[in-house]
Write an enzyme that holds these catalytic residues in place. Structure first.
Site, PDB file in Angstrom:
ATOM      1  N   ARG A 150     -44.804  48.922 -20.240  1.00 37.21           N
ATOM      2  CA  ARG A 150     -45.822  49.479 -20.988  1.00 37.21           C
ATOM      3  C   ARG A 150     -44.978  50.300 -22.405  1.00 37.21           C
ATOM      4  O   ARG A 150     -45.595  50.371 -23.373  1.00 37.21           O
ATOM      5  CB  ARG A 150     -46.475  50.567 -20.344  1.00 37.21           C
ATOM      6  CG  ARG A 150     -47.663  51.320 -20.973  1.00 37.21           C
ATOM      7  CD  ARG A 150     -48.391  52.109 -19.890  1.00 37.21           C
ATOM      8  NE  ARG A 150     -49.689  52.659 -20.419  1.00 37.21           N
ATOM      9  CZ  ARG A 150     -49.832  53.796 -20.570  1.00 37.21           C
ATOM     10  NH1 ARG A 150     -48.883  54.535 -20.340  1.00 37.21           N
ATOM     11  NH2 ARG A 150     -50.876  54.315 -21.099  1.00 37.21           N
ATOM     12  N   ASN A 183     -55.743  50.349 -27.865  1.00 38.64           N
ATOM     13  CA  ASN A 183     -55.162  50.836 -26.486  1.00 38.64           C
ATOM     14  C   ASN A 183     -53.600  51.018 -26.406  1.00 38.64           C
ATOM     15  O   ASN A 183     -53.279  49.996 -27.186  1.00 38.64           O
ATOM     16  CB  ASN A 183     -55.949  50.320 -25.251  1.00 38.64           C
ATOM     17  CG  ASN A 183     -57.275  50.819 -24.872  1.00 38.64           C
ATOM     18  OD1 ASN A 183     -57.410  52.019 -24.860  1.00 38.64           O
ATOM     19  ND2 ASN A 183     -57.940  49.733 -24.669  1.00 38.64           N
ATOM     20  N   ARG A 200     -70.040  53.578 -17.635  1.00 40.73           N
ATOM     21  CA  ARG A 200     -70.021  52.670 -16.363  1.00 40.73           C
ATOM     22  C   ARG A 200     -70.301  53.711 -15.327  1.00 40.73           C
ATOM     23  O   ARG A 200     -71.045  53.187 -14.505  1.00 40.73           O
ATOM     24  CB  ARG A 200     -68.740  51.856 -16.288  1.00 40.73           C
ATOM     25  CG  ARG A 200     -68.394  50.965 -17.324  1.00 40.73           C
ATOM     26  CD  ARG A 200     -67.162  50.520 -17.468  1.00 40.73           C
ATOM     27  NE  ARG A 200     -66.764  49.322 -18.194  1.00 40.73           N
ATOM     28  CZ  ARG A 200     -65.636  48.925 -18.590  1.00 40.73           C
ATOM     29  NH1 ARG A 200     -64.501  49.531 -18.419  1.00 40.73           N
ATOM     30  NH2 ARG A 200     -65.752  47.728 -19.485  1.00 40.73           N
ATOM     31  N   HIS A 258     -57.894  57.523 -20.848  1.00 39.59           N
ATOM     32  CA  HIS A 258     -58.599  56.324 -20.658  1.00 39.59           C
ATOM     33  C   HIS A 258     -57.473  55.385 -20.072  1.00 39.59           C
ATOM     34  O   HIS A 258     -56.411  54.866 -20.772  1.00 39.59           O
ATOM     35  CB  HIS A 258     -58.950  55.692 -22.003  1.00 39.59           C
ATOM     36  CG  HIS A 258     -59.258  54.502 -21.823  1.00 39.59           C
ATOM     37  ND1 HIS A 258     -60.315  54.068 -21.206  1.00 39.59           N
ATOM     38  CD2 HIS A 258     -58.960  53.324 -22.481  1.00 39.59           C
ATOM     39  CE1 HIS A 258     -60.665  52.752 -21.396  1.00 39.59           C
ATOM     40  NE2 HIS A 258     -59.626  52.288 -22.046  1.00 39.59           N
TER      41      HIS A 258
END
Length: 305
Positions: free
Chosen positions: A91, A123, A154, A178
């Site tokens: 990441r 992102n 959602r 997030h």
């Protein structure tokens, strides 16, 4: 043709699926703005702009291809561009690559209109919103991200299926980050002024199962069709509309929260100046621990840039 000045909204990365879905949502929602499609792949930007413009003939908005310099003078600048994570890629490497992309975009937009608002969708959105603010030079209140708005949608849709109450009347949030460290603030969730968990149809419901399904939904969509874009497109368009129309609506967006001294996904009222106010959400002990974990994850990365 009307000579009334329009708002201008630019979508950076508009040649891609998320950017195009966002631009189309702006037109379909009837936002009276000039929507510019901006992309480093000029042909993709032109194609998307031409296609979307065909849907605008009965709407107040317009759509065309634009340049980075034009985008810098927009009222709202939506950034959907960014690097995708390669299989097996750490990441940290992805964020390094995205840092270079976001910095390049902000440099290309200069000089940025002083009153412009930047809406980050790329992102990891919490970290990239922090990077966008630092590299754009705009005040923190004018740089926000889509945060956990879609995740919250959602959640509310899932709760609506259970309670048979409209999602818009369910006040429950996904918060923090997030991504992997987001969490549900069950203790503060409400329906009709009463605690959500006291609703008769919530008795015996597996809350962990609801959370797990929300976390996995994006992966299910990606596995089936390659990427997600309609949901986040309508969310980004709705946030842009709130910024343009000064609605002061509350959304769980990425915003700088002074209490925690970082950008994070947290409820904030959005208006023409950007973030008008951020709210203190009451959490129980377990939720507070999850928030601490999310904050640690965000700060450990943001502090490097």
């Amino acid at each position: 043709m009307s000579t009334i000045p329009r708002h201008r909204v630019s979508v950076i990365g508009g040649g891609g699926n998320v950017g195009a879905a966002t631009a189309f949502a702006l037109i379909a929602k009837g936002v009276p703005a000039e929507v510019l499609i901006v992309d480093v792949v000029d042909k993709a930007a032109e194609g998307q702009a031409l296609d979307i413009s065909d849907s605008a003939f009965m709407m107040p908005g317009t759509c065309r291809k634009g340049s980075f310099k034009e985008a810098g003078q927009s009222d709202v600048i939506i950034v959907t561009a960014g690097a995708r994570q390669h299989p097996g890629e750490p990441r940290s490497n992805l964020i390094d690559r995205n840092y270079k992309i976001i910095k390049s975009i902000m440099d290309s937009l200069q000089p940025i209109k002083p009153s412009a608002k930047i809406l980050m969708v790329s992102n990891p959105v919490d970290v990239l919103t922090d990077i966008a603010q630092k590299t754009s030079g705009l005040p923190r209140r004018q740089v926000i991200g889509s945060g956990t708005y879609l995740d919250t949608g959602r959640l509310r849709s899932a709760l609506s299926d259970i309670t048979q109450v409209s999602p818009t009347s369910i006040h429950a949030y996904m918060l923090g980050e997030h991504g992997d460290n987001q969490f549900t603030s069950w203790s503060s969730a409400r329906i009709g002024g009463r605690p959500l968990l006291e609703h008769p149809k919530m008795q015996g419901v597996d809350l962990d199962d609801i959370y797990s399904n929300i976390q996995q939904k994006a992966y299910v969509i990606i596995d089936a069709k390659g990427s997600t874009y309609y949901g986040i497109g309508i969310c980004a368009a709705t946030l842009a509309e709130a910024l343009l129309n000064n609605t002061s609506q509350v959304f769980p967006v990425t915003n700088y929260v002074e209490t925690y001294e970082c950008y994070m996904s947290w409820p904030a009222a959005i208006g023409s100046d950007g973030v008008e106010q951020s709210f203190d959400v009451k959490l129980n002990g377990e939720e507070s621990k999850k928030l601490d974990k999310a904050l640690a994850a965000i700060k450990s990365i943001s502090s490097k840039y």
